[in-house]
Design a protein around this motif. Structure first.
Motif, short mmCIF file in Angstrom:
data_model
loop_
_atom_site.label_atom_id
_atom_site.label_comp_id
_atom_site.label_asym_id
_atom_site.label_seq_id
_atom_site.Cartn_x
_atom_site.Cartn_y
_atom_site.Cartn_z
N ALA A 43 0.84 -1.20 0.00
CA ALA A 43 0.00 0.00 0.00
C ALA A 43 0.87 1.25 0.00
O ALA A 43 0.58 2.23 -0.71
CB ALA A 43 -0.93 -0.01 1.21
N LEU A 44 1.96 1.24 0.78
CA LEU A 44 2.85 2.40 0.83
C LEU A 44 3.51 2.64 -0.52
O LEU A 44 3.59 3.77 -1.01
CB LEU A 44 3.92 2.22 1.92
CG LEU A 44 3.43 2.32 3.37
CD1 LEU A 44 4.53 1.91 4.33
CD2 LEU A 44 2.94 3.73 3.68
N LEU A 45 3.98 1.55 -1.15
CA LEU A 45 4.63 1.68 -2.46
C LEU A 45 3.65 2.21 -3.50
O LEU A 45 3.99 3.06 -4.32
CB LEU A 45 5.20 0.33 -2.91
CG LEU A 45 6.45 -0.18 -2.18
CD1 LEU A 45 6.74 -1.63 -2.55
CD2 LEU A 45 7.66 0.69 -2.48
N LYS A 46 2.43 1.69 -3.43
CA LYS A 46 1.41 2.12 -4.39
C LYS A 46 1.08 3.59 -4.17
O LYS A 46 1.07 4.39 -5.12
CB LYS A 46 0.16 1.25 -4.24
CG LYS A 46 -0.88 1.46 -5.33
CD LYS A 46 -2.03 0.48 -5.18
CE LYS A 46 -2.02 -0.54 -6.30
NZ LYS A 46 -3.02 -1.61 -6.13
N GLY A 47 0.87 3.96 -2.92
CA GLY A 47 0.53 5.35 -2.58
C GLY A 47 1.61 6.33 -3.02
O GLY A 47 1.32 7.45 -3.41
N ALA A 48 2.87 5.87 -2.97
CA ALA A 48 3.98 6.76 -3.34
C ALA A 48 4.26 6.70 -4.85
O ALA A 48 5.20 7.33 -5.33
CB ALA A 48 5.24 6.36 -2.56
N GLY A 49 3.46 5.92 -5.57
CA GLY A 49 3.63 5.82 -7.02
C GLY A 49 4.84 4.99 -7.43
O GLY A 49 5.31 5.08 -8.57
N LEU A 50 5.35 4.17 -6.49
CA LEU A 50 6.56 3.40 -6.81
C LEU A 50 6.27 1.97 -7.23
O LEU A 50 7.13 1.31 -7.83
CB LEU A 50 7.49 3.36 -5.58
CG LEU A 50 8.21 4.66 -5.22
CD1 LEU A 50 8.92 4.53 -3.89
CD2 LEU A 50 9.19 5.02 -6.34
N LEU A 51 5.07 1.50 -6.93
CA LEU A 51 4.78 0.10 -7.22
C LEU A 51 4.88 -0.20 -8.72
O LEU A 51 5.51 -1.18 -9.12
CB LEU A 51 3.40 -0.27 -6.66
CG LEU A 51 3.06 -1.76 -6.66
CD1 LEU A 51 4.10 -2.57 -5.90
CD2 LEU A 51 1.68 -2.00 -6.07
N ASP A 52 4.28 0.67 -9.53
CA ASP A 52 4.33 0.44 -10.98
C ASP A 52 5.76 0.53 -11.51
O ASP A 52 6.15 -0.25 -12.37
CB ASP A 52 3.42 1.43 -11.72
CG ASP A 52 1.96 1.05 -11.56
OD1 ASP A 52 1.70 -0.15 -11.29
OD2 ASP A 52 1.09 1.92 -11.69
N THR A 53 6.53 1.48 -11.00
CA THR A 53 7.94 1.59 -11.40
C THR A 53 8.65 0.28 -11.14
O THR A 53 9.41 -0.21 -11.99
CB THR A 53 8.64 2.71 -10.58
OG1 THR A 53 7.82 3.87 -10.65
CG2 THR A 53 10.02 3.01 -11.11
N LEU A 54 8.43 -0.28 -9.97
CA LEU A 54 9.12 -1.54 -9.62
C LEU A 54 8.62 -2.69 -10.48
O LEU A 54 9.41 -3.53 -10.91
CB LEU A 54 8.90 -1.86 -8.13
CG LEU A 54 9.61 -0.93 -7.15
CD1 LEU A 54 9.22 -1.25 -5.71
CD2 LEU A 54 11.13 -1.04 -7.32
N LYS A 55 7.32 -2.71 -10.75
CA LYS A 55 6.77 -3.81 -11.55
C LYS A 55 7.30 -3.76 -12.98
O LYS A 55 7.44 -4.79 -13.64
CB LYS A 55 5.24 -3.76 -11.55
CG LYS A 55 4.65 -4.33 -10.25
CD LYS A 55 3.23 -3.87 -9.99
CE LYS A 55 2.22 -4.53 -10.88
NZ LYS A 55 0.84 -4.18 -10.42
#
Ligand SMILES: *[C@@H]1O[C@H](CO)[C@@H](O)[C@H](O)[C@H]1NC(C)=O
Ligand SMILES: *[C@@H]1O[C@H](CO)[C@@H](O)[C@H](O)[C@H]1NC(C)=O
Ligand SMILES: *[C@@H]1O[C@H](CO)[C@@H](O)[C@H](O)[C@H]1NC(C)=O
Length: 230
Positions: A43-55
């Protein structure tokens, strides 16, 4: 019986196709969601907009604090960080490596000792092996499960949050304010640059109170004998 039958079907499926879907790990989000226990960090990664970058990155290594680890952070501390987007980005970015660091995921514990990898925001993450307590730590935080495979890399589950370093040893000593004697002696001994450029250094740092206990004659001698001071 039913289980045996479905196992048989699965075996056939895998046998019959070149790619066995069941052995392919999902992406970061899918894999961690499937495993459970990583809701908070996702949730934190997604909220910070980093989840997609990592994926979408080619090669990732993520040090993922478990839900248990995040639950131990005092609520006000967590709120202070999540309410500060710059700080949150920095901390989360520190938990991701965007390079192929294969050696970290292989077996062979000895190879890991003192290994340093650079985080996505270019800060060092040091791995240490503590054989006597059967632990491997990243920046002193215990890795509770190593090398969870995801489609574009690996996740190491960690038992806490890694705090990004706030400077090199000299900067931290200066900012602390209680190492003024040490810093001035290091400066007069000409050791500041050596300490700053050594990526592998451990400093046993006497604080000002410790230097104050030294016989003034010793201090005077050292200050006037740079080679001995060094
Ligand atoms: C670190 O995690 C491992 C795996 O869960 C565990 O066996 C070990 O006791 C932990 N070490 C510490 C110091 O908590
Ligand atoms: C990492 O990237 C390299 C090329 O950039 C690629 O050859 C390799 O397969 C990637 N590894 C993973 C685990 O995706
Ligand atoms: C740190 O020290 C270890 C062990 O001596 C060495 O293998 C490693 O290359 C050093 N790392 C750096 C960045 O100097």
């Amino acid at each position: 019986m039913r289980m045996l039958a479905s196992l048989g079907a699965l075996a056939l499926l895998c046998f019959g196709s070149v790619m066995c879907q069941d052995t392919m790990p999902g992406d970061l989000e899918a894999e961690l969601t499937k495993r459970g226990g990583f809701t908070q960090i996702l949730a934190l990664l997604k909220g910070a907009g980093l989840l997609d970058t990592l994926k979408m990155a080619d090669n990732i290594t993520v040090f993922a604090p478990t839900d248990d680890a995040i639950a131990r952070i005092p609520a006000d501390t967590l709120a202070a960080v999540t309410g500060n987007p710059t700080e949150l980005q920095k901390i989360l970015g520190y938990h991701a490596v965007l390079k192929d660091v294969t050696a970290l995921h292989r077996n062979g514990i000895n190879r890991l000792q003192d290994k340093v990898v650079m985080s996505s925001n270019n800060l060092p993450i040091r791995i240490n092996v503590y054989k006597s307590v059967h632990s491997i730590a990243a920046e002193g935080v215990n890795i509770t499960e190593r090398a969870i495979r995801v489609s574009n890399g690996y996740v190491h589950a960690i038992d806490g949050v890694m705090m990004p370093p706030t400077g090199d040893i000299v900067e931290i000593a200066v900012a602390d304010g209680s190492f003024t004697t040490l810093v001035s002696l290091l400066t007069s001994a000409g050791l500041v640059d050596a300490i700053k450029s050594d990526m592998n250094i451990t400093v046993f740092a006497p604080n000002d109170a410790a230097f104050a206990k030294l016989d003034p004659q010793v201090t005077a001698y050292l200050t006037s004998h740079p080679e001995d001071l060094k």
